[in-house]
Design an enzyme around this catalytic site. Sequence first.
Site, PDB file in Angstrom:
ATOM      1  N   ASN A  91       0.857  -1.188   0.000  1.00  0.00           N
ATOM      2  CA  ASN A  91       0.000   0.000   0.000  1.00  0.00           C
ATOM      3  C   ASN A  91       0.887   1.229   0.000  1.00  0.00           C
ATOM      4  O   ASN A  91       1.289   1.738   1.046  1.00  0.00           O
ATOM      5  CB  ASN A  91      -0.920  -0.023   1.217  1.00  0.00           C
ATOM      6  N   GLU A  92       1.190   1.660  -1.216  1.00  0.00           N
ATOM      7  CA  GLU A  92       2.107   2.773  -1.391  1.00  0.00           C
ATOM      8  C   GLU A  92       1.429   4.085  -0.997  1.00  0.00           C
ATOM      9  O   GLU A  92       0.203   4.118  -0.827  1.00  0.00           O
ATOM     10  CB  GLU A  92       2.555   2.830  -2.863  1.00  0.00           C
ATOM     11  N   PRO A  93       2.211   5.175  -0.851  1.00  0.00           N
ATOM     12  CA  PRO A  93       1.611   6.450  -0.486  1.00  0.00           C
ATOM     13  C   PRO A  93       0.408   6.759  -1.375  1.00  0.00           C
ATOM     14  O   PRO A  93       0.456   6.571  -2.592  1.00  0.00           O
ATOM     15  CB  PRO A  93       2.744   7.442  -0.738  1.00  0.00           C
TER      16      PRO A  93
END
Length: 656
Positions: A162-164
């Site tokens: 869950n990237e930025p």
Amino acid sequence: MTHSHLLERNHHEHVPVAVFAGSLAASRAVAAEIAALIRTRAKEGRPCVLGLATGSTPVSLYAELVRLHREEGLSFAGVTTFNLDEYYPLAPEQPQSYRRFMRTHLFDHVNLDPARTHLPSGTVPKPGVDAHCSAYEEAISAAGGIDLQILGIGRTGHIGFNEPGSPRHSLTRLVTLDPLTRRDAAADFGGDQATPRHALTMGVRSILNARRVILMAWGQHKADIVQQAIEGEVSSRVTASFLQEHANTLYVLDAAAAGSLTRYRTPWLIGPLAEQGLAWDERMTRRAILWLSQLKQKPILKLTDEDYNEAGLQDLSRAHGSAYEANLVGFYQMQHTITGWPGGRDPAKAKPGDAPVRPLRAASAGVFPKRVLVLSPHPDDDVISMGGTLCRLVDQGHEVHIAYEVSGAGAVSNEAAWRVLAFVRDSELADKANTTRLDQMCRALANGGTVETAPELLGWKALIRRHEAISGARVCGVPENRLHFLDLPFYAGEARSRRYGPADVAVLAKLLDQFQPHLIYAAGDLDDPHGTHRLCLQILRDTIAQAAEKKAAWLASAELWLYRGAWAEWPLDEIDLAVPLSPQEVLRRRRAIFRHETQKDQALFLGEDRREFWQRTEDRSRRLAQAYNALGLAEYEAMEAFRRYAPTDFVRTAAL
Ligand code: F6R
């Protein structure tokens, strides 16, 4: 986790945190909690559902679970597992796949029913991805939800992938990897090009749905992002910060990963030091003064009582009598770190009025010339990290040897290998019998095909780097007969699962016993992507411990200096020695770094910073000189910094 490592909460930290000296002890504590949960569930006759992570962080956790299974009869018969993520597209049998990782580190070594181990599939066809992701969520619900979710944290602050920008309500889905995450993964895939752009990952909500969540992080390269996740606001910019909204979560950290938390970095902001069991000793005084000088953007000696008061440092000025007295303590500590004679001076040439050779310890200060051993994990760490100091030590008459601990073959691209092999083939230097073989290799390398003769190729790549090292050392005046290529055995293992052992310690012990160094320089930056520097330092620690047991003669007069390299600089308050460099010396160091041609522009391990190594080195050492100058100390072109240990103290205190 009910133990003394759980920190008492302060108002800066928004989640519970447990800190351990090292990652092994931390992993053992997490494994113990998992084992207790598995046993409780088994007693209740209910299945136990674990959420699992991959990456370098949980490797020691899985090793401990395997040990508990083998030695203490921990049974995984009633356990169901769900992994966070998988690269997409990627087949499960590929060496980089997370399915393969889980088999290597856990699944193949415990009695887990394979049918109860779940990972998102990297091979579902594109049109079926959404349905596959929904089915993954349903499978988690059908299993009764996750009892305990294990997480690592990426340098982007991601949990799972869950990237930025990933929202709080996200569920399992296909995502695009952040460029920084891809660069961290590139080493596993042999370069940027081959690294997948996408992954399937459980979402933030899927993770927060777990009944308990433990996030583990080791190493100083995680310290800043860990601090943001724990002390910053909840935000999708750092998805790990969402854990602040979970009622039963815990961050488990080693000392290095906890290092940027306010309680360690600037404890005076939490409350009076005495209440925290701390004191205004020299180091703490220096740290606070450096912090204040940076905060107020003033040289140390210009800091006033008002500055101290406004910043909440009344305590400190009172402890020293006045701001001025406190300033002097900080100022002289920094001044005393500087010397242009890192190995000491030839006493025969001493003149009255010479500047003192400050930071050297009395025991070895009079010895001249000194035997100096520079331990360089990879073939270029010596010149990148301390090339200027290396030149000075040689020029000032010391006997300098360099030991290269691993070959660094993994960081040579196929293109670079092709250039050398094609040259040998076309120059007809190789005898006829070998030319066909060389030709095959060259064709495979040029076409980007898989090269089936990997061990042979790795050997050649190692040779390329060896010659670069010889050439680089020559710039610094260290001849070939003073170079030692140790080829430590641990490096032969697969990058992600490397472990050191007695064989590695034996190699280093032999060298130290033979050479009996007065000064040892070693890499103290633990941030290189595959942990080679950390392993090398652990090997050194064990070697010194062994030497201490045997009462080795050299130990009593040896000093250990740790340098940091391309990835990070020592914080100012931790520096014991700063060696100033002239503009000419900076250029000479650059020439030495240039000799490592395979590590230029296409290096596989540049990490998040795209500048080349020589640029980083120059920026770093120039910035350090500027920082000294901003404190009110002399203005130099560049500086290289070191931290000192008495070797036996290092064995006792190093948190690796
Ligand atoms: C792995 C995962 C990632 C990693 C993170 C840290 O399944 O989902 O979030 O936990 O990238 O990776 P390491 O542990 O290699 O630093």
